[in-house]
Design an enzyme around this catalytic site. Structure first.
Site, mmCIF file in Angstrom:
data_model
loop_
_atom_site.group_PDB
_atom_site.id
_atom_site.type_symbol
_atom_site.label_atom_id
_atom_site.label_comp_id
_atom_site.label_asym_id
_atom_site.label_seq_id
_atom_site.Cartn_x
_atom_site.Cartn_y
_atom_site.Cartn_z
ATOM 1 C CG ASP A 106 -2.020 0.993 1.133
ATOM 2 O OD1 ASP A 106 -2.459 1.290 0.002
ATOM 3 O OD2 ASP A 106 -2.482 1.484 2.178
ATOM 4 C CE1 TYR A 108 0.009 8.508 4.421
ATOM 5 C CE2 TYR A 108 2.209 9.445 4.247
ATOM 6 C CZ TYR A 108 0.990 9.351 4.905
ATOM 7 O OH TYR A 108 0.778 10.108 6.031
ATOM 8 C CG HIS A 113 -4.096 10.424 2.535
ATOM 9 N ND1 HIS A 113 -5.128 10.285 3.443
ATOM 10 C CD2 HIS A 113 -3.221 9.416 2.815
ATOM 11 C CE1 HIS A 113 -4.882 9.243 4.234
ATOM 12 N NE2 HIS A 113 -3.734 8.700 3.880
ATOM 13 C CD GLU A 179 -6.148 4.847 4.575
ATOM 14 O OE1 GLU A 179 -5.407 4.109 3.898
ATOM 15 O OE2 GLU A 179 -5.713 5.664 5.424
ATOM 16 C CD GLU A 181 -5.533 2.859 -0.241
ATOM 17 O OE1 GLU A 181 -4.805 2.074 -0.886
ATOM 18 O OE2 GLU A 181 -5.343 3.139 0.951
ATOM 19 C CG ASP A 213 -5.784 0.333 3.427
ATOM 20 O OD1 ASP A 213 -5.778 -0.785 3.963
ATOM 21 O OD2 ASP A 213 -4.937 1.218 3.666
ATOM 22 N NE ARG A 217 -7.907 6.467 9.484
ATOM 23 C CZ ARG A 217 -7.186 6.300 8.388
ATOM 24 N NH1 ARG A 217 -5.913 5.906 8.472
ATOM 25 N NH2 ARG A 217 -7.708 6.507 7.206
ATOM 26 C CD GLN A 220 -3.138 4.176 10.615
ATOM 27 O OE1 GLN A 220 -4.360 4.216 10.465
ATOM 28 N NE2 GLN A 220 -2.297 4.724 9.748
ATOM 29 C CE1 TYR A 224 1.858 6.985 14.350
ATOM 30 C CE2 TYR A 224 3.054 6.843 12.292
ATOM 31 C CZ TYR A 224 2.593 7.581 13.341
ATOM 32 O OH TYR A 224 2.872 8.911 13.395
ATOM 33 C CE LYS A 233 -3.638 2.024 7.181
ATOM 34 N NZ LYS A 233 -4.354 2.865 6.206
ATOM 35 C CB THR A 237 -7.323 -4.870 2.129
ATOM 36 O OG1 THR A 237 -6.426 -4.627 3.224
ATOM 37 C CG2 THR A 237 -7.093 -3.826 1.042
ATOM 38 C CD GLU A 338 -7.254 12.639 4.167
ATOM 39 O OE1 GLU A 338 -7.303 11.452 3.792
ATOM 40 O OE2 GLU A 338 -6.922 13.582 3.427
#
Lengths: 394, 394
Positions: A106, A108, A113, A179, A181, A213, A217, A220, A224, A233, A237, A338
């Protein structure tokens, strides 16, 4: 014999012809191509056992010359008469995961973002890391939990440290997010020691899917540092069931935004691999955001070149996703963290004020792109429902 | 018919009986068990096609009752007469990657290593992150570049920002390093939504191998924020060819060091899964460090429990590695970046002062553990040579 009716404006006309794996009438899963609202059984029409498989991998491994040849034959076939028993209504089939996932990476690649997440996760430092404009930042994800549209997502449990808590606790994620994507699927593998240059992209990549995805949060944010996302994550998926072949995306190819500083030579190519794909995220029936893929800073050709520049092999079935697609506008942000700015600015969803996902929520991400004949082609959708957590770890 | 001579003190006596995939006499790769310096062809002796495969996966998927049954039969068999054509000298066979790798996860479970790396990579902050003593920190790596002992490792090229440079450059890694680790291989899969508790470890995990998690420190240092290691690790991960079954490690089981704070309940179990395994790292023939596995903070049972607590599935062939094993003493550090303190304190190797790996270097990591009968059992070794970079990206 029968013909397929393709209505004017169909997102699945002969400019598209995406491949998937379907089950119908109790028969074993096999490869089909979608034309309008019909699934064409390819083993039955082309008489080739490579399509009588529960996965696109064997066909994807055959390479671009073969992909082009099959696409040409399908274009001819679907404009003529076809045996009725080889055709199924989309509504009558069950779609399966279209390919066996080898390695999953994955990225970024959206500047908006990465900037937004940087502000939210690391408010005291510069939002973009110093490396971000020099290389497509990415990480490996969990292949075995890639699931297809329609498979429910159970709210994950795990360890998180909530604001105000002295110590981490175990429990269901309270900040479950999406997410939006795009994902790219490798057909032709590359051995150890053979990097794939950006202009070799179309020789290796078979096609594209929509990716959701899912991201917890709270899990994470706690886990992370310093080795990246893991449990936040890896629970699921989701991908759309139809793989749109790269050949169908010719009219969608655009330049990426200007890349400044100029990337190193191994990330440069002559070919344009930005993609003018428009996504829409539906939350319980309301479209809440429309992320534009065209603004992505790094192209998928650059992502694959970067992945292999150290000599890493790639395999048939490798899936790499773009990372969340966010445009500059608020209603173009591809993740709810976001869109609601960390949960502080709720959005209206079906007449309720909402921040993160609740049990029973349904998310559908769809995408379309310009087609070769002036119309549009569709990726279909990745649609999933959130089920309550089953707490097994207390 | 013939019998196998097991010399006194052999590391491969009947307490061990590790499985591997070998090629001999031009025949197809198949499963064998090692007894002293002999490889026993299991398909030929047991007459079961599950062993006439180029991978341990089908056998590993059969589960613990079957593993125990086969182990008992092998113990009987190898103490009696065996058909000579089913036996091969270890020196006459070529060993293959013993299993097909599904998902690969690498942990960071040594407190000494995490503390040392924290000091080296982030000199201005606390070396251990706040999460480190609450969960086994880990990340997904690249499955397709897991290779077996004996396969050369080509020095990776990539993007790195060297000290004093304003911008990153492309080129061969100048800080190529090893990481001495142990890896654990999942036999019995678990579906989505079914976490594996620490005390269910032995129902799922088939055995253990030595892992050398090659690391390009310059590439890693530049790329790893904020999503973790990617290209700095993904070019190669080497494993030893013999998978030591968990049953052979009974005498090696010890408690982990005291875990303070007490981990959350999902990370607790009744069973001890610390492992008293001693490693040795040979650099061009000189043993330069002896990392002790017994001091690892997190047990492999805790690693697997953590990996699946969010509902993530696990698959036959999943490989998870411990992360670098470093003891408290300098000559117990399992990576050269620690052993030479970021390259500032060279070590003597074959009468030269050395820091990171040079082309032509040969690394062999070996490991032994207590066996059931009071002697020791061996994991064999993972041995690899560094070849010069082939620069394709300039």
């Amino acid at each position: 014999m029968t013909t397929i009716d393709i209505p004017e404006g169909s997102l699945f006309g002969i400019d598209n012809l995406p491949y998937g794996v379907f089950e119908a009438d109790g028969a074993a899963p096999r490869v089909g191509v979608r034309v309008a609202d019909t699934v064409v059984d390819l083993a039955a029409t082309l008489g080739d056992d490579v399509f009588a498989q529960p996965s696109l991998n064997p066909f994807m491994a055959q390479g671009k010359a073969r992909w082009d040849e099959v696409r040409s034959r399908i274009v001819e076939l679907v404009q003529g008469d076809l045996p009725a028993e080889a055709l199924h209504a989309v509504s009558d089939v069950t779609m399966r995961l279209p390919f066996d996932v080898a390695d999953y990476v994955d990225f970024y690649a959206s500047e908006n973002h990465a900037t937004n997440l940087g502000k939210l996760f690391r408010p005291d430092s510069a939002p973009l890391m110093p490396n971000w404009k020099h290389l497509p930042v990415g990480y490996h994800g969990r292949s075995s939990t890639v699931i297809v549209s329609g498979v429910d997502v159970v709210r994950p449990c795990g360890q998180r440290k909530l604001p105000g808590d002295d110590a981490p606790t175990y429990g269901p994620s309270v900040r479950l997010d999406i997410e939006a994507e795009m994902g790219f699927v490798v057909g032709v593998p590359s051995p150890l020691g053979s990097p794939i240059a950006p202009d070799e992209f179309a020789e290796h990549v078979f096609g594209a899917v929509i990716v959701n995805d899912w991201s917890a949060r709270d899990i994470q944010a706690w886990e992370y540092v310093p080795l990246g996302p893991f449990l936040g994550k890896s629970f699921a998926t989701s991908v759309s069931p139809w793989v749109v072949p790269l050949a169908a995306l010719d009219a969608a190819r655009v330049a990426t935004p200007v890349q400044d500083p100029t990337p190193l030579p191994y990330l440069q190519g002559e070919q344009k691999w930005g993609l003018d794909i428009d996504l829409a995220v539906e939350w319980n029936g309301d479209v809440v955001t429309r992320p534009p893929y065209a603004g992505m800073y790094w192209s998928p050709a650059q992502m694959l070149a970067h992945t292999t520049i150290n000599g890493a092999a790639s395999s048939t079935g490798d899936l790499f996703a773009s990372g969340t697609i966010s445009g500059p506008e608020k209603d173009q942000r591809g993740a709810f963290i976001e869109l609601t700015w960390g949960g502080k600015e709720p959005v209206e969803v079906a007449a309720e004020q909402r921040t993160f996902l609740e049990d029973g929520d349904e998310i559908a991400i769809s995408a379309t792109a310009p087609g070769a004949s002036g119309g549009r082609i569709g990726f279909g959708e990745v649609r999933s429902r959130i089920l309550p957590a089953t707490e097994t770890g207390r």
